[in-house]
Design a protein around this motif. Sequence first.
Motif, PDB file in Angstrom:
ATOM      1  N   SER A  17       1.035  -0.853   0.030  1.00 48.30           N
ATOM      2  CA  SER A  17       0.167  -0.039  -0.523  1.00 48.30           C
ATOM      3  C   SER A  17       1.104   1.187   0.081  1.00 48.30           C
ATOM      4  CB  SER A  17      -1.438  -0.155   0.980  1.00 48.30           C
ATOM      5  OG  SER A  17      -1.532   0.988   1.118  1.00 48.30           O
ATOM      6  N   GLY A  18       0.380   1.739  -0.576  1.00 48.32           N
ATOM      7  CA  GLY A  18       1.244   3.347  -0.713  1.00 48.32           C
ATOM      8  C   GLY A  18       0.540   4.151   0.672  1.00 48.32           C
ATOM      9  N   TRP A  19       1.742   5.405   0.859  1.00 47.89           N
ATOM     10  CA  TRP A  19       1.300   5.657   2.450  1.00 47.89           C
ATOM     11  C   TRP A  19       0.719   7.127   2.345  1.00 47.89           C
ATOM     12  CZ3 TRP A  19       7.183   5.585   4.180  1.00 47.89           C
ATOM     13  CH2 TRP A  19       7.817   3.768   5.094  1.00 47.89           C
ATOM     14  N   TRP A  20      -0.398   7.078   1.276  1.00 47.62           N
ATOM     15  CA  TRP A  20      -1.028   7.772   1.892  1.00 47.62           C
ATOM     16  C   TRP A  20      -2.455   7.630   2.436  1.00 47.62           C
ATOM     17  CZ3 TRP A  20      -0.103   6.142  -3.074  1.00 47.62           C
ATOM     18  CH2 TRP A  20      -0.377   4.719  -3.872  1.00 47.62           C
ATOM     19  N   CYS A  21      -1.998   6.102   3.082  1.00 49.67           N
ATOM     20  CA  CYS A  21      -3.155   6.205   4.233  1.00 49.67           C
ATOM     21  C   CYS A  21      -3.328   4.577   4.253  1.00 49.67           C
ATOM     22  CB  CYS A  21      -4.487   6.312   3.698  1.00 49.67           C
ATOM     23  SG  CYS A  21      -5.701   5.035   5.182  1.00 49.67           S
ATOM     24  N   CYS A  22      -2.019   4.236   5.499  1.00 52.58           N
ATOM     25  CA  CYS A  22      -1.412   2.922   5.578  1.00 52.58           C
ATOM     26  C   CYS A  22      -1.371   2.129   6.837  1.00 52.58           C
ATOM     27  CB  CYS A  22      -0.360   2.817   4.830  1.00 52.58           C
ATOM     28  SG  CYS A  22       0.258   0.481   5.105  1.00 52.58           S
ATOM     29  N   CYS A  23      -2.187   1.359   7.085  1.00 50.31           N
ATOM     30  CA  CYS A  23      -2.329   1.115   8.695  1.00 50.31           C
ATOM     31  C   CYS A  23      -0.744  -0.228   9.080  1.00 50.31           C
ATOM     32  CB  CYS A  23      -3.932   1.089   9.864  1.00 50.31           C
ATOM     33  SG  CYS A  23      -3.347   0.886  11.422  1.00 50.31           S
ATOM     34  N   TYR A  24       0.400  -0.329  10.240  1.00 49.87           N
ATOM     35  CA  TYR A  24       1.003  -1.190  10.385  1.00 49.87           C
ATOM     36  C   TYR A  24       0.999  -1.625  12.101  1.00 49.87           C
ATOM     37  CZ  TYR A  24       3.520  -0.107   5.849  1.00 49.87           C
ATOM     38  OH  TYR A  24       3.848   0.152   4.872  1.00 49.87           O
ATOM     39  N   SER A  25       0.993  -3.249  12.745  1.00 52.38           N
ATOM     40  CA  SER A  25       1.247  -3.307  13.679  1.00 52.38           C
ATOM     41  C   SER A  25       2.253  -3.213  13.817  1.00 52.38           C
ATOM     42  CB  SER A  25       1.174  -5.315  13.153  1.00 52.38           C
ATOM     43  OG  SER A  25       1.132  -5.609  14.562  1.00 52.38           O
ATOM     44  N   LEU A  26       3.000  -2.814  15.812  1.00 49.49           N
ATOM     45  CA  LEU A  26       4.261  -2.265  15.551  1.00 49.49           C
ATOM     46  C   LEU A  26       4.461  -4.103  15.754  1.00 49.49           C
ATOM     47  CD1 LEU A  26       3.778   0.368  18.635  1.00 49.49           C
ATOM     48  CD2 LEU A  26       3.567   0.388  15.490  1.00 49.49           C
ATOM     49  N   GLU A  27       4.049  -5.032  15.648  1.00 50.79           N
ATOM     50  CA  GLU A  27       5.690  -5.511  15.536  1.00 50.79           C
ATOM     51  C   GLU A  27       5.704  -6.257  14.048  1.00 50.79           C
ATOM     52  OE1 GLU A  27       5.423  -8.819  18.213  1.00 50.79           O
ATOM     53  OE2 GLU A  27       4.047  -7.100  19.015  1.00 50.79           O
ATOM     54  N   THR A  28       4.994  -4.828  13.315  1.00 48.06           N
ATOM     55  CA  THR A  28       5.872  -5.178  11.800  1.00 48.06           C
ATOM     56  C   THR A  28       6.935  -4.190  12.020  1.00 48.06           C
ATOM     57  OG1 THR A  28       4.180  -6.280  10.571  1.00 48.06           O
ATOM     58  CG2 THR A  28       5.824  -4.741   9.359  1.00 48.06           C
ATOM     59  N   VAL A  29       6.495  -2.843  12.216  1.00 49.69           N
ATOM     60  CA  VAL A  29       6.834  -1.152  12.552  1.00 49.69           C
ATOM     61  C   VAL A  29       7.158  -1.821  14.369  1.00 49.69           C
ATOM     62  CG1 VAL A  29       6.647   1.129  12.552  1.00 49.69           C
ATOM     63  CG2 VAL A  29       5.819   0.044  11.254  1.00 49.69           C
ATOM     64  N   ARG A  30       8.807  -1.911  13.803  1.00 47.83           N
ATOM     65  CA  ARG A  30       9.651  -2.533  14.850  1.00 47.83           C
ATOM     66  C   ARG A  30      10.560  -1.492  15.320  1.00 47.83           C
ATOM     67  NH1 ARG A  30       9.378  -6.714  12.445  1.00 47.83           N
ATOM     68  NH2 ARG A  30      11.899  -7.411  12.588  1.00 47.83           N
ATOM     69  N   GLU A  31      11.387  -1.168  16.092  1.00 39.45           N
ATOM     70  CA  GLU A  31      12.717  -0.383  16.931  1.00 39.45           C
ATOM     71  C   GLU A  31      13.694  -1.069  15.735  1.00 39.45           C
ATOM     72  OE1 GLU A  31      14.365   0.167  20.735  1.00 39.45           O
ATOM     73  OE2 GLU A  31      12.635   0.676  21.007  1.00 39.45           O
ATOM     74  N   ASP A  32      14.525  -2.169  15.375  1.00 42.79           N
ATOM     75  CA  ASP A  32      14.909  -2.426  14.573  1.00 42.79           C
ATOM     76  C   ASP A  32      14.473  -3.304  13.074  1.00 42.79           C
ATOM     77  OD1 ASP A  32      13.100  -5.097  14.954  1.00 42.79           O
ATOM     78  OD2 ASP A  32      14.436  -6.672  15.186  1.00 42.79           O
TER      79      ASP A  32
END
Length: 617
Positions: A330-345
């Motif tokens: 998905s383009g980032w014009w609207c996209c929702c990620y889990s914070l298990e995907t978006v992580r510090e690493d």
Amino acid sequence: MKQDGGAMIQLQSILFPSSNVCQVEELYFHRYDQAQKGERIDFDGYFNLFYIEKRKKYTRIEDLSLQLTLYGYKELILVHDGNDIKTFPLSPKEKQSYSVEFPYKEVNSGVFWFALVRDSSVKDSYVSGSYITQKTWNPVYIGIDICTFRREAYVQRNLQQLKERILDNHTLEVSEHVAVYVIDNGKTLNSIESIQEIQKTSGGKIRIFENKNAGGAGVFTRGMIEVLQARKRGETPFTHVLLMDDDAVVEPDALVRIYGFLSTVREEWKNITLGGTMMREDFPYMLFCAGEWWENGSIVRPDMNLDVRNRATATSQYLTGTGRENELYSGWWCCCYSLETVREDNLPIPFFIHCDDIEFGIRNKEQGIVFLNGVGVWHKGFELLFSGSNIYYDTRNNLIQIALHQENGKKRCAVKYYLKMLTAAMFRIRYKDAELIFRGLQDFLKGPEWLHAQEPELLNNEIRGLTYQMKKLEDWKSELTDEEMSAIRQQITTWTEHFSLEEIIKKNTEKKKATLVHYLTLNGWLLPADVDKITLILSMDSPFAAFRKRKIACYEPASGRLFLSKKSYKKLVWLFTVYWRSFWMILFQLGPAMRNYKEYIQKITNQKAWEQYLREI
């Protein structure tokens, strides 16, 4: 028909045309005259459909009810795929609330909607409601990460809409499970009193952070880091981050739908990405795309510019069915990620702009992705703008993507992509574009260490200085004759009079045919020019539109500005030297550079590296 009882969760609201969002009635409902029976209104518009197959596959929903408050209607009809399945009598002369259940367990695909029959003896009417289910939910708390750079009017509009429709509406459960993080690359929002007032009256749910101008990737990543840090500090139990552009029109009910979906998602899909669709601002009934994928260096959009006023299109298997969860992004014009995907690493690459959403989506595609009606934005059509400095980023960043994610034939794919870009610039008679494409190759070959060490705003300013300068027609008087000015003005008028969505679709789908003559003569470079007059070429035109042209005015419909270019055989000789230099650079440096990116990627996509890159967190 029953009264509401027990804990429920709202999955999506019943929506209507709005002057603040979209006024196209057919996107919400269709009216039908039934003669003696009275007007029937089917809420079968794109935004009011309920997708069954996607809910069955990805969520734990076991029941589905329709909760409505009505006045002025005598019948309520439940519909599945165009077939009336149950009819309920109503009390048209008094406002009442109703709750009716769909046969959710009995069907596995298609769409639900409902219809109402007007009572002609009642002058006024009223409808409000939503699709609901029993509250069997996962804890969800969404951090909205809004990227902005000097688009204050857009930001103010979207923040006001979100505040009024979501944050301040405590009848919606999502209002207590969302917070907004506006990352301001332009550092202008804190001086706008109206925006500050929205923030002050948000109860701490809207926060604005000034950020160095590190492009879209830098803004979104800064927002991701702020959400991760807030959770780490125990301030807010965030589970997801929703990325949103600043220059898009948002339907606030997207938050209701995102929250409702994530609250009911199955354990095996708990980290699924909820992607955003894109509608066109100029033709708001057209769905530009609902998911894309990347293949051999190119973006692939399976179906573009779909007219979703049409029920058959809005209910097509392409939009309502499942599959390809691990291929699309998905383009980032609207996209929702889990914070298990978006992580510090596991953060984006410091691309500045372009391809950051594609690379991150491909990198995390094993989590799966889904697209729902009503979760998306309205945005300007991309083909109405010239690439400008973006052609540098498209070249450099796509070569990085090929190095990281092309499964087979990396070198062949990279060379083919680069030569296609460079040759198209030559055919279009755009020397500055060719220079930027070559610079993109050079900077790619410098490797990831060099990329991460750059001061992003300084590099971007340098790149922007290499682009064509776009100006209004009147500002080109010193370089154009009166005859040329008149010719351009006439061509713009003619194009404007014939401008239509059909023309855009035609240009996207019917490529200008190229003959052997086009290629053998380098698109007319080796032939005399056919006319002495200046020719208007649009941002959406094929490279072959410049065949045998001597002088062109490159016109950008979205801004009403243009730049000039003309044939120069001196420049053609320079282009041949670029091909020659590119050959030797690719021969000796491409392989090592590709291996370097593959080995180095994790060193520049973690929080520590990003904090060093931004240097202001």
